[in-house]
Design a protein around this motif. Structure first.
Motif, PDB file in Angstrom:
ATOM      1  N   VAL A  38       2.480  -3.768   6.464  1.00  8.38           N
ATOM      2  CA  VAL A  38       3.050  -2.875   5.926  1.00  8.38           C
ATOM      3  C   VAL A  38       4.286  -3.320   5.528  1.00  8.38           C
TER       4      VAL A  38
ATOM      5  N   HIS B  69       0.252  11.517  14.836  1.00  4.77           N
ATOM      6  CA  HIS B  69       0.964  10.584  13.966  1.00  4.77           C
ATOM      7  C   HIS B  69       0.948  10.337  12.727  1.00  4.77           C
TER       8      HIS B  69
ATOM      9  N   ILE C  77      -3.175   5.251  -4.699  1.00  5.59           N
ATOM     10  CA  ILE C  77      -3.921   5.937  -4.095  1.00  5.59           C
ATOM     11  C   ILE C  77      -3.605   7.594  -3.205  1.00  5.59           C
TER      12      ILE C  77
ATOM     13  N   GLN D 269       5.572  -5.888  11.756  1.00  2.15           N
ATOM     14  CA  GLN D 269       5.248  -5.019  11.027  1.00  2.15           C
ATOM     15  C   GLN D 269       3.821  -5.881  10.141  1.00  2.15           C
TER      16      GLN D 269
ATOM     17  N   HIS E 199       8.924   1.878   6.636  1.00  5.27           N
ATOM     18  CA  HIS E 199       8.565   2.667   7.905  1.00  5.27           C
ATOM     19  C   HIS E 199       8.380   3.274   9.420  1.00  5.27           C
TER      20      HIS E 199
ATOM     21  N   ASP F 184      -0.734   9.200   9.383  1.00 12.93           N
ATOM     22  CA  ASP F 184      -1.444   7.048   9.785  1.00 12.93           C
ATOM     23  C   ASP F 184      -2.637   7.385   9.798  1.00 12.93           C
ATOM     24  N   ILE F 185      -3.289   6.806   8.813  1.00 13.40           N
ATOM     25  CA  ILE F 185      -4.647   7.000   8.500  1.00 13.40           C
ATOM     26  C   ILE F 185      -5.399   6.111   9.927  1.00 13.40           C
TER      27      ILE F 185
ATOM     28  N   PHE G 132       8.899  -1.834  12.908  1.00 19.17           N
ATOM     29  CA  PHE G 132       8.116  -2.652  12.969  1.00 19.17           C
ATOM     30  C   PHE G 132       9.224  -3.817  11.716  1.00 19.17           C
TER      31      PHE G 132
ATOM     32  N   ILE H  72       0.885  -1.409   0.094  1.00 16.94           N
ATOM     33  CA  ILE H  72      -0.269   0.565  -0.151  1.00 16.94           C
ATOM     34  C   ILE H  72       0.836   1.193  -0.241  1.00 16.94           C
ATOM     35  N   PHE H  73       2.205   1.075   0.530  1.00 22.93           N
ATOM     36  CA  PHE H  73       2.694   2.533   1.178  1.00 22.93           C
ATOM     37  C   PHE H  73       3.572   2.315  -0.681  1.00 22.93           C
TER      38      PHE H  73
ATOM     39  N   LEU I 250       4.001   9.144   9.404  1.00 25.03           N
ATOM     40  CA  LEU I 250       5.513   7.948   9.084  1.00 25.03           C
ATOM     41  C   LEU I 250       6.081   8.718   7.817  1.00 25.03           C
TER      42      LEU I 250
HETATM   43  P1  AMP Z   1       2.933  -1.466  10.313  1.00 27.73           P
HETATM   44  O1  AMP Z   1       3.384  -1.990   9.484  1.00 27.73           O
HETATM   45  O2  AMP Z   1       2.716  -1.883  12.180  1.00 27.73           O
HETATM   46  O3  AMP Z   1       3.346  -0.192  11.373  1.00 27.73           O
HETATM   47  O4  AMP Z   1       1.379  -0.788  10.493  1.00 27.73           O
HETATM   48  C1  AMP Z   1       1.234  -0.223   9.441  1.00 27.73           C
HETATM   49  C2  AMP Z   1       0.734   0.887   9.656  1.00 27.73           C
HETATM   50  O5  AMP Z   1       0.015   1.828   8.500  1.00 27.73           O
HETATM   51  C3  AMP Z   1      -0.211   1.534  10.743  1.00 27.73           C
HETATM   52  O6  AMP Z   1      -0.328   2.724  11.842  1.00 27.73           O
HETATM   53  C4  AMP Z   1      -1.836   1.823   9.680  1.00 27.73           C
HETATM   54  O7  AMP Z   1      -2.441   2.332  10.095  1.00 27.73           O
HETATM   55  C5  AMP Z   1      -1.034   2.078   8.962  1.00 27.73           C
HETATM   56  N1  AMP Z   1      -1.431   2.394   7.416  1.00 27.73           N
HETATM   57  C6  AMP Z   1      -2.289   1.347   6.839  1.00 27.73           C
HETATM   58  N2  AMP Z   1      -2.381   1.942   5.850  1.00 27.73           N
HETATM   59  C7  AMP Z   1      -2.792   3.121   5.646  1.00 27.73           C
HETATM   60  C8  AMP Z   1      -2.626   4.169   4.747  1.00 27.73           C
HETATM   61  N3  AMP Z   1      -3.647   4.596   3.393  1.00 27.73           N
HETATM   62  N4  AMP Z   1      -2.519   5.499   4.749  1.00 27.73           N
HETATM   63  C9  AMP Z   1      -1.728   5.808   5.969  1.00 27.73           C
HETATM   64  N5  AMP Z   1      -1.507   5.181   6.784  1.00 27.73           N
HETATM   65  C10 AMP Z   1      -1.780   4.060   7.125  1.00 27.73           C
END
Ligand code: AMP
Length: 139
Positions: free
Chosen positions: A98, A41, A17, A96, A102, A33-34, A89, A8-9, A43
């Motif tokens: 995504v 918060h 997106i 982790q 990040h 962060d959504i 993560f 997604i990133f 990223l």
């Molecule tokens: P992690 O990989 O555990 O750090 O989690 C992924 C982070 O990405 C979580 O805090 C989600 O809320 C965030 N996240 C997921 N999709 C999106 C998005 N489309 N835009 C912004 N943040 C996102």
């Protein structure tokens, strides 16, 4: 572990997106962060195809940390915060979700706990918080 071009990133970087960008430079991109665990918060991600710190180059890590510090200072000022929490993560077992490197940057206030993960934020509030961060960065 291989980099997945359809994470997604990666789609956010390709503008496939939407995201609420607060800062970018040649090497890094910062956006809200959504599912915020604290107001403000955000990223920080590298623009290159990096899965996590295990395949990042020292240069990519240094570029990310430069942006993390810049944004950490900005959220301190934007939210009159008492501190900043960083989270990062690596791989599923490491938390982790995504698989594009990040760094979470969370402004923190004395006595206020972070909110639970996985709860969608109010986009109007998130946009207003992004405005505050951008205003500090432009000042
Ligand atoms: P992690 O990989 O555990 O750090 O989690 C992924 C982070 O990405 C979580 O805090 C989600 O809320 C965030 N996240 C997921 N999709 C999106 C998005 N489309 N835009 C912004 N943040 C996102």
């Amino acid at each position: 572990m291989q980099y997945d071009n359809d994470n997604i990133f990666a789609k956010i970087l390709r503008k496939e997106i939407p995201s609420e960008c607060v800062y970018e430079d040649d090497h890094t991109y910062a956006f809200m962060d959504i599912m915020p665990r604290a107001d403000g918060h955000l990223l920080v991600i590298p623009k290159g195809p990096v899965r996590n710190i295990l395949d990042a180059s020292p240069e990519q890590l240094a570029q990310c940390m430069e942006t993390v510090q810049k944004l950490g200072k900005a959220v301190m000022q934007a939210f009159d915060a008492d501190g900043v929490t960083l989270q990062q993560f690596n791989e599923a077992a490491g938390g982790q979700e995504v698989f594009h490197l990040h760094f979470h940057v969370l402004p923190r206030h004395e006595g206020i706990k972070t909110r639970p993960p996985g709860v969608m934020g109010d986009m109007a509030k998130i946009k207003a918080q992004a405005d505050k961060i951008r205003a500090v960065l432009q000042s």
